[in-house]
Design a protein around this motif. Sequence first.
Motif, PDB file in Angstrom:
ATOM      1  N   PHE A  11      26.678 -24.310  -5.086  1.00  0.00           N
ATOM      2  CA  PHE A  11      27.778 -24.325  -6.133  1.00  0.00           C
ATOM      3  C   PHE A  11      29.165 -24.457  -5.328  1.00  0.00           C
ATOM      4  O   PHE A  11      29.519 -23.669  -4.722  1.00  0.00           O
ATOM      5  CB  PHE A  11      27.546 -23.158  -7.096  1.00  0.00           C
ATOM      6  N   GLU A  15      32.752 -25.273  -9.799  1.00  0.00           N
ATOM      7  CA  GLU A  15      31.596 -25.050 -10.587  1.00  0.00           C
ATOM      8  C   GLU A  15      31.256 -23.551 -10.637  1.00  0.00           C
ATOM      9  O   GLU A  15      31.310 -23.073 -11.699  1.00  0.00           O
ATOM     10  CB  GLU A  15      30.398 -25.813 -10.258  1.00  0.00           C
ATOM     11  N   LEU A  16      31.455 -23.009  -9.434  1.00  0.00           N
ATOM     12  CA  LEU A  16      31.312 -21.335  -9.581  1.00  0.00           C
ATOM     13  C   LEU A  16      32.154 -20.751 -10.368  1.00  0.00           C
ATOM     14  O   LEU A  16      31.947 -19.817 -11.145  1.00  0.00           O
ATOM     15  CB  LEU A  16      31.267 -21.013  -7.993  1.00  0.00           C
ATOM     16  N   ARG A  19      31.212 -20.990 -13.898  1.00  0.00           N
ATOM     17  CA  ARG A  19      30.027 -19.960 -14.227  1.00  0.00           C
ATOM     18  C   ARG A  19      30.526 -18.717 -14.210  1.00  0.00           C
ATOM     19  O   ARG A  19      30.154 -18.055 -14.957  1.00  0.00           O
ATOM     20  CB  ARG A  19      29.092 -20.248 -12.711  1.00  0.00           C
ATOM     21  N   ARG A  20      31.505 -18.273 -13.425  1.00  0.00           N
ATOM     22  CA  ARG A  20      31.990 -16.803 -13.497  1.00  0.00           C
ATOM     23  C   ARG A  20      32.470 -16.506 -14.752  1.00  0.00           C
ATOM     24  O   ARG A  20      32.350 -15.482 -15.263  1.00  0.00           O
ATOM     25  CB  ARG A  20      32.835 -16.688 -12.384  1.00  0.00           C
ATOM     26  N   GLU A  23      29.935 -16.191 -17.329  1.00  0.00           N
ATOM     27  CA  GLU A  23      29.349 -14.813 -16.988  1.00  0.00           C
ATOM     28  C   GLU A  23      30.147 -13.572 -17.547  1.00  0.00           C
ATOM     29  O   GLU A  23      29.693 -12.739 -18.227  1.00  0.00           O
ATOM     30  CB  GLU A  23      29.389 -14.589 -15.509  1.00  0.00           C
ATOM     31  N   TRP A 120      19.340 -18.489 -12.886  1.00  0.00           N
ATOM     32  CA  TRP A 120      19.867 -17.286 -13.255  1.00  0.00           C
ATOM     33  C   TRP A 120      19.514 -16.949 -14.810  1.00  0.00           C
ATOM     34  O   TRP A 120      19.565 -17.699 -15.438  1.00  0.00           O
ATOM     35  CB  TRP A 120      21.332 -17.407 -13.167  1.00  0.00           C
ATOM     36  N   THR A 149      29.879 -17.772 -25.834  1.00  0.00           N
ATOM     37  CA  THR A 149      29.927 -18.747 -24.720  1.00  0.00           C
ATOM     38  C   THR A 149      30.509 -19.992 -25.285  1.00  0.00           C
ATOM     39  O   THR A 149      30.848 -21.147 -24.645  1.00  0.00           O
ATOM     40  CB  THR A 149      28.556 -19.120 -24.124  1.00  0.00           C
ATOM     41  N   PHE A 299      20.559 -19.027 -17.895  1.00  0.00           N
ATOM     42  CA  PHE A 299      22.093 -18.934 -17.657  1.00  0.00           C
ATOM     43  C   PHE A 299      22.520 -20.469 -17.225  1.00  0.00           C
ATOM     44  O   PHE A 299      23.521 -21.038 -17.769  1.00  0.00           O
ATOM     45  CB  PHE A 299      22.590 -18.033 -16.641  1.00  0.00           C
ATOM     46  N   ASP A 300      21.690 -21.078 -16.515  1.00  0.00           N
ATOM     47  CA  ASP A 300      22.079 -22.563 -16.070  1.00  0.00           C
ATOM     48  C   ASP A 300      21.928 -23.333 -17.160  1.00  0.00           C
ATOM     49  O   ASP A 300      22.504 -24.413 -17.204  1.00  0.00           O
ATOM     50  CB  ASP A 300      20.885 -22.692 -14.789  1.00  0.00           C
ATOM     51  N   MET A 303      24.937 -23.381 -19.093  1.00  0.00           N
ATOM     52  CA  MET A 303      26.183 -24.304 -18.355  1.00  0.00           C
ATOM     53  C   MET A 303      25.787 -25.625 -18.388  1.00  0.00           C
ATOM     54  O   MET A 303      26.827 -26.292 -18.619  1.00  0.00           O
ATOM     55  CB  MET A 303      26.094 -23.815 -16.822  1.00  0.00           C
TER      56      MET A 303
END
Length: 407
Positions: A11, A15-16, A19-20, A23, A120, A149, A299-300, A303
């Motif tokens: 990642f 992208e990270l 994701r955060r 999350e 995840w 989300t 989770f993925d 996303m």
Amino acid sequence: MIQKPRGTRDFFPDELEARRRVEETMREAVSRWGYREVSTPEFENLELFTLRSGEGIIEEMYAFQDKGGRDIALRPELTAPVLRMYVNEAKVLNKPVRWYYFGDCFRYERPQKGRYRQFWQFGIELVGADSAMADAEVMAVGYNLLKATGVSFELRIGDLAMMRSLLADLEPDLQKKVRACLDKRDYGALEELGLGGDLAGSLTALIESKTLDDAFAITGSIPEEDRIRETFAIVDAHEVQYAQNFGIARGLDYYTGCVFEAFAENLGAENQIMGGGAYRLAHLFGGEETPSVGFAIGFDRVMVSLGEQEVKRPTTVAVAATPEGRIFGITVAAAFRQAGIRTIADLMGKSLSAQLSQAAKHADYVVVIGGREAEAGMVTLRNLATGSQQTISLEEAVAGVVGSGTR
Ligand code: HAM
């Protein structure tokens, strides 16, 4: 060039960060319902997973012997680990326990879009409460979590008691085959199993039933009827939108009552983004028989469903200094960072003009420091969006950026 293992991903920062953010949204949503985070090891004794599902599941897992000859598995999910943890500490816990988790899982699957070997899960387990209120709460949490989300999805809710009552008279082997057909929604194959009477017809009618009255007309009255009606009524009171679906077969030998799944509306084959239900595992791990209910969100897949998202850069200051200003520049950068501003200094000994053009690419402000500024303890602050600049004290510059409202 060495590549990453099949079915895994790297990642990059954009992208990270996306994701955060999602999350964080999920964490906030579950904590509003009183769920608190737990964490368990990424590997467990293999037995933890085979006890419930049998040796067959080893095929789908990363299982190996460690140097001490112990059979170990990378966790394929978190329900069993969390229940093991619960059993280990059950005596001192206040029940019911409301826990959530966010962690990576490993399954030896054929990778494709939305299906990975490392992925995840964000999930909750409500342990020790056996009530329609408990089942409905977990479904409502899942629904609200996905809603928060921004993903578009359909939630389907069912209960295994309905299917079980229709299949009760079949040999276990035939039951298994029926369940496999239902899981794949292969109703043609169901007809071919040669079920007696009009069982295939009843199963199809049950799956297609749209109201509880219609469904109970097919199964007849069953002992779980009141509980099922109560659960659905409470789910309605939570203002959860869902579709009734008594065809959900999710591993009939794992779940004990309510079952539910959510499907993203814009994904292809791998569109199931959440799965859960009521189950009993604690007694298998040496604890008392304990009713539990929970779910896990992929989770993925959430996303993937949300798609590319714009990542907003925090206000960034670049410190551009001549060799004479460099040391004062360190003090300047520290003052901005202290105030919470992302601050980046040149590390390559570039010329001032090269530093300025670099800054234009990634910063909102540049602080120019030459020998004169260093001597006077002043800085030249340039707003890269407007081009305006002024030579002011360090404190004024920090206050100007902090107060600019672009953070
Ligand atoms: P599961 O349906 O096996 O349930 O997995 C939950 C979710 O994880 C799936 O709906 C899917 O979104 C995601 N998922 C599964 N496999 C993959 C994969 N290879 N790549 C990406 N995403 C995947 C459970 O794991 C249960 N522990 C749920 C539960 C919690 N039941 C009660 N409590």
